[in-house]
Design a protein around this motif. Structure first.
Motif, PDB file in Angstrom:
ATOM      1  N   ARG A 178      82.115  -8.619  28.518  1.00  0.00           N
ATOM      2  CA  ARG A 178      82.023 -10.083  28.588  1.00  0.00           C
ATOM      3  C   ARG A 178      81.433 -10.451  29.956  1.00  0.00           C
ATOM      4  O   ARG A 178      82.168 -10.716  30.919  1.00  0.00           O
ATOM      5  N   PHE A 179      80.110 -10.409  30.000  1.00  0.00           N
ATOM      6  CA  PHE A 179      79.442 -10.771  31.256  1.00  0.00           C
ATOM      7  C   PHE A 179      79.712 -12.237  31.547  1.00  0.00           C
ATOM      8  O   PHE A 179      79.637 -13.081  30.641  1.00  0.00           O
ATOM      9  N   PHE A 180      79.957 -12.547  32.809  1.00  0.00           N
ATOM     10  CA  PHE A 180      79.993 -13.939  33.242  1.00  0.00           C
ATOM     11  C   PHE A 180      78.543 -14.313  33.596  1.00  0.00           C
ATOM     12  O   PHE A 180      77.639 -13.909  32.903  1.00  0.00           O
ATOM     13  N   PRO A 192      63.422 -23.931  30.096  1.00  0.00           N
ATOM     14  CA  PRO A 192      64.646 -24.717  30.262  1.00  0.00           C
ATOM     15  C   PRO A 192      65.877 -23.917  29.868  1.00  0.00           C
ATOM     16  O   PRO A 192      67.006 -24.294  30.175  1.00  0.00           O
ATOM     17  N   TYR A 193      65.677 -22.780  29.183  1.00  0.00           N
ATOM     18  CA  TYR A 193      66.803 -21.938  28.764  1.00  0.00           C
ATOM     19  C   TYR A 193      67.152 -20.884  29.806  1.00  0.00           C
ATOM     20  O   TYR A 193      68.046 -20.069  29.591  1.00  0.00           O
ATOM     21  N   SER A 194      66.435 -20.859  30.911  1.00  0.00           N
ATOM     22  CA  SER A 194      66.677 -19.833  31.935  1.00  0.00           C
ATOM     23  C   SER A 194      68.016 -20.067  32.631  1.00  0.00           C
ATOM     24  O   SER A 194      68.583 -21.159  32.572  1.00  0.00           O
ATOM     25  N   ILE A 212      71.135 -31.508  37.997  1.00  0.00           N
ATOM     26  CA  ILE A 212      72.451 -30.906  37.746  1.00  0.00           C
ATOM     27  C   ILE A 212      73.030 -31.604  36.525  1.00  0.00           C
ATOM     28  O   ILE A 212      73.096 -32.843  36.484  1.00  0.00           O
ATOM     29  N   PHE A 213      73.409 -30.813  35.525  1.00  0.00           N
ATOM     30  CA  PHE A 213      73.980 -31.384  34.303  1.00  0.00           C
ATOM     31  C   PHE A 213      75.482 -31.554  34.488  1.00  0.00           C
ATOM     32  O   PHE A 213      76.177 -30.597  34.824  1.00  0.00           O
ATOM     33  N   GLY A 214      75.968 -32.799  34.259  1.00  0.00           N
ATOM     34  CA  GLY A 214      77.382 -33.089  34.517  1.00  0.00           C
ATOM     35  C   GLY A 214      77.552 -33.467  35.982  1.00  0.00           C
ATOM     36  O   GLY A 214      76.584 -33.816  36.667  1.00  0.00           O
TER      37      GLY A 214
HETATM   38  C1  UD1 Z   1      75.161 -18.197  30.991  1.00  0.00           C
HETATM   39  C2  UD1 Z   1      74.173 -17.316  30.244  1.00  0.00           C
HETATM   40  C3  UD1 Z   1      74.759 -16.897  28.931  1.00  0.00           C
HETATM   41  C4  UD1 Z   1      76.096 -16.244  29.218  1.00  0.00           C
HETATM   42  C5  UD1 Z   1      77.027 -17.158  29.986  1.00  0.00           C
HETATM   43  C6  UD1 Z   1      78.284 -16.408  30.374  1.00  0.00           C
HETATM   44  C7  UD1 Z   1      71.788 -17.651  30.678  1.00  0.00           C
HETATM   45  C8  UD1 Z   1      70.583 -18.450  30.370  1.00  0.00           C
HETATM   46  N1  UD1 Z   1      72.917 -18.023  30.029  1.00  0.00           N
HETATM   47  O1  UD1 Z   1      75.405 -19.423  30.261  1.00  0.00           O
HETATM   48  O2  UD1 Z   1      73.911 -15.944  28.299  1.00  0.00           O
HETATM   49  O3  UD1 Z   1      76.700 -15.793  28.043  1.00  0.00           O
HETATM   50  O4  UD1 Z   1      76.374 -17.538  31.191  1.00  0.00           O
HETATM   51  O5  UD1 Z   1      79.047 -17.137  31.266  1.00  0.00           O
HETATM   52  O6  UD1 Z   1      71.759 -16.726  31.445  1.00  0.00           O
HETATM   53  N2  UD1 Z   1      72.608 -26.157  34.909  1.00  0.00           N
HETATM   54  C9  UD1 Z   1      72.206 -27.233  35.684  1.00  0.00           C
HETATM   55  N3  UD1 Z   1      70.861 -27.434  35.907  1.00  0.00           N
HETATM   56  C10 UD1 Z   1      69.917 -26.585  35.391  1.00  0.00           C
HETATM   57  C11 UD1 Z   1      70.351 -25.481  34.597  1.00  0.00           C
HETATM   58  C12 UD1 Z   1      71.706 -25.296  34.382  1.00  0.00           C
HETATM   59  O7  UD1 Z   1      73.036 -28.027  36.146  1.00  0.00           O
HETATM   60  O8  UD1 Z   1      68.728 -26.825  35.624  1.00  0.00           O
HETATM   61  C13 UD1 Z   1      74.050 -25.936  34.705  1.00  0.00           C
HETATM   62  C14 UD1 Z   1      74.468 -25.820  33.253  1.00  0.00           C
HETATM   63  O9  UD1 Z   1      74.708 -27.073  32.674  1.00  0.00           O
HETATM   64  C15 UD1 Z   1      75.749 -24.992  33.396  1.00  0.00           C
HETATM   65  C16 UD1 Z   1      75.458 -24.093  34.607  1.00  0.00           C
HETATM   66  O10 UD1 Z   1      74.380 -24.695  35.298  1.00  0.00           O
HETATM   67  O11 UD1 Z   1      76.853 -25.805  33.696  1.00  0.00           O
HETATM   68  C17 UD1 Z   1      75.056 -22.688  34.217  1.00  0.00           C
HETATM   69  O12 UD1 Z   1      74.031 -22.782  33.231  1.00  0.00           O
HETATM   70  P1  UD1 Z   1      73.252 -21.497  32.701  1.00  0.00           P
HETATM   71  O13 UD1 Z   1      72.712 -20.718  33.830  1.00  0.00           O
HETATM   72  O14 UD1 Z   1      72.331 -21.941  31.624  1.00  0.00           O
HETATM   73  O15 UD1 Z   1      74.430 -20.595  32.148  1.00  0.00           O
HETATM   74  P2  UD1 Z   1      75.616 -20.788  31.091  1.00  0.00           P
HETATM   75  O16 UD1 Z   1      75.348 -21.893  30.137  1.00  0.00           O
HETATM   76  O17 UD1 Z   1      76.871 -20.762  31.875  1.00  0.00           O
END
Ligand code: UD1
Ligand code: NAD
Length: 315
Positions: A178-180, A192-194, A212-214
């Motif tokens: 269970r990778f974080f 945008p999915y990165s 920043i989302f939220g």
């Molecule tokens: C990530 C992984 C997912 C994994 C999970 C485990 C990726 C793309 N996703 O999901 O595979 O299973 O961790 O914990 O590697 N955010 C912003 N601005 C941005 C982008 C993101 O505020 O431009 C926020 C997101 O809303 C989120 C946080 O950053 O709250 C992390 O987002 P993200 O890196 O996409 O990862 P997770 O959704 O946590």
């Protein structure tokens, strides 16, 4: 660490052209396996990540979809499977639930069938902290009640349940990780999915705006990719017949804190804009890594700031 158990073995890495996969592949090749198969359809992975590896005589690159049984038909001998290929993004899984189901669930069952056919010693696969969903008890232990909140999290939970069932029914040995939130060099920033660290770092270096989302107070355990590779290899080496382990750094950071650390490292001068929280976004994600330390001897080597500096120096 000593991973010489891989010497002379037949190994498959799915998703080996991806972010985590290409780091794993580079570590495996150093151990001199007899044969290394890499299956990747290059949907998010890049051939350039493994260009130097593909040319080696012991390596066979299969540009195929892991959800198709034919993708693995040519493989006739195998000791270890490292299964990483998946739809990886939570928002993408909401937009494309069928693709997520097909890749993450059918692809996994294809790996179980392969493991059964070739009697592999161990199937090590990427699960995710997304199986936990929102939890009240922090840090999260493996024994927490699972509550996935996205098609992605659900697909990973199903992987774990299939793995458990196939250990009982077919004696297939597996370890799920269970990778974080994994970060490090080679994580793409152009979608945008990165992952958030790659997006923030890329935008800060270009002087582009950041969203920043939220409220930015969501917390994550950011774990450096080399520590994740360590966990995968320790899992393959272990004598355990079945396991599910958290893989994190054991430390948490809020998005607002992350922004500040990165801003200082990159000398970025703009303020972020705050947008509505993403659907299925988890507020608190903090890993308890006691179990993997105790049972596999895992020891994370990189703190967030060290990892970010390493990443910045490679960018
Ligand atoms: C990530 C992984 C997912 C994994 C999970 C485990 C990726 C793309 N996703 O999901 O595979 O299973 O961790 O914990 O590697 N955010 C912003 N601005 C941005 C982008 C993101 O505020 O431009 C926020 C997101 O809303 C989120 C946080 O950053 O709250 C992390 O987002 P993200 O890196 O996409 O990862 P997770 O959704 O946590
Ligand atoms: P990534 O997108 O870089 O790697 C996934 C790889 O799988 C890519 O190379 C992609 O081309 C390949 N792939 C996708 N669909 C495929 C298909 N149908 N057939 C063949 N290949 C296919 O992502 P990553 O961050 O390296 O993730 C690797 C694994 O780790 C995934 O299973 C992911 O769910 C899991 N994971 C990642 C994180 C993280 O923070 N990056 C956290 C938890 C779990």
């Amino acid at each position: 660490m000593n991973y010489s158990f891989l010497k002379g073995k037949h190994v498959l890495v799915t998703g080996g052209a991806g972010f985590i996969g290409h780091h794993l592949v580079k570590n495996i090749i150093n151990e001199k396996p007899a044969k290394l198969y890499i299956i990747d359809n290059l949907s998010t992975g890049l051939k350039g990540n493994i260009e130097d590896i593909i040319g080696l005589p012991e390596v066979e690159f299969i540009n195929e979809d892991i959800a198709k049984p034919s993708s693995v038909e040519s493989i006739q001998e195998l000791d270890y499977i490292f299964h990483l290929a998946a739809v990886v993004s939570v928002p993408k899984s909401f937009e494309m639930p069928f693709l997520t189901h097909r890749t993450n669930e059918s692809g996994f069952i294809n790996m179980l069938e392969l493991a059964r056919r070739l009697k592999v010693k161990k199937l090590c696969y990427a699960s995710s902290s997304a199986v936990y969903g929102e939890q009240t008890q922090m840090p999260i232990k493996e024994t927490a009640t699972l509550n996935p909140q996205s098609p992605y999290g659900l697909s990973k939970l199903l992987n774990e349940q299939y793995a458990k069932a196939f250990q009982e029914w077919e004696y297939i040995e597996s370890i799920g990780f269970r990778f974080f939130n994994v970060f490090g060099p080679g994580q793409r920033a152009d979608s945008p999915y990165s992952g958030v660290i790659s997006i923030f770092m890329d935008r800060m270096q270009k002087g582009d705006p950041i969203q920043i989302f939220g409220d930015g107070e969501q917390i994550r355990d950011f774990v450096y990719v080399e520590d994740v590779v360590q966990a995968l290899l320790l899992g393959a080496k272990s004598e355990k017949k079945f396991g599910l382990f958290n893989v994190g750094s054991g430390q948490t950071t809020s998005l607002n804190e992350l922004f500040e650390v990165l801003r200082n490292l990159t000398h970025y001068s703009q303020e972020p804009t705050y947008q509505e929280a993403r659907k299925g976004d988890i507020k608190k994600s903090s890993a308890d890594i006691g179990l993997i330390k105790e049972e596999l001897g895992y020891e994370p080597r990189f703190k967030l700031k060290e990892g970010l500096v390493k990443l910045l120096n490679k960018a």
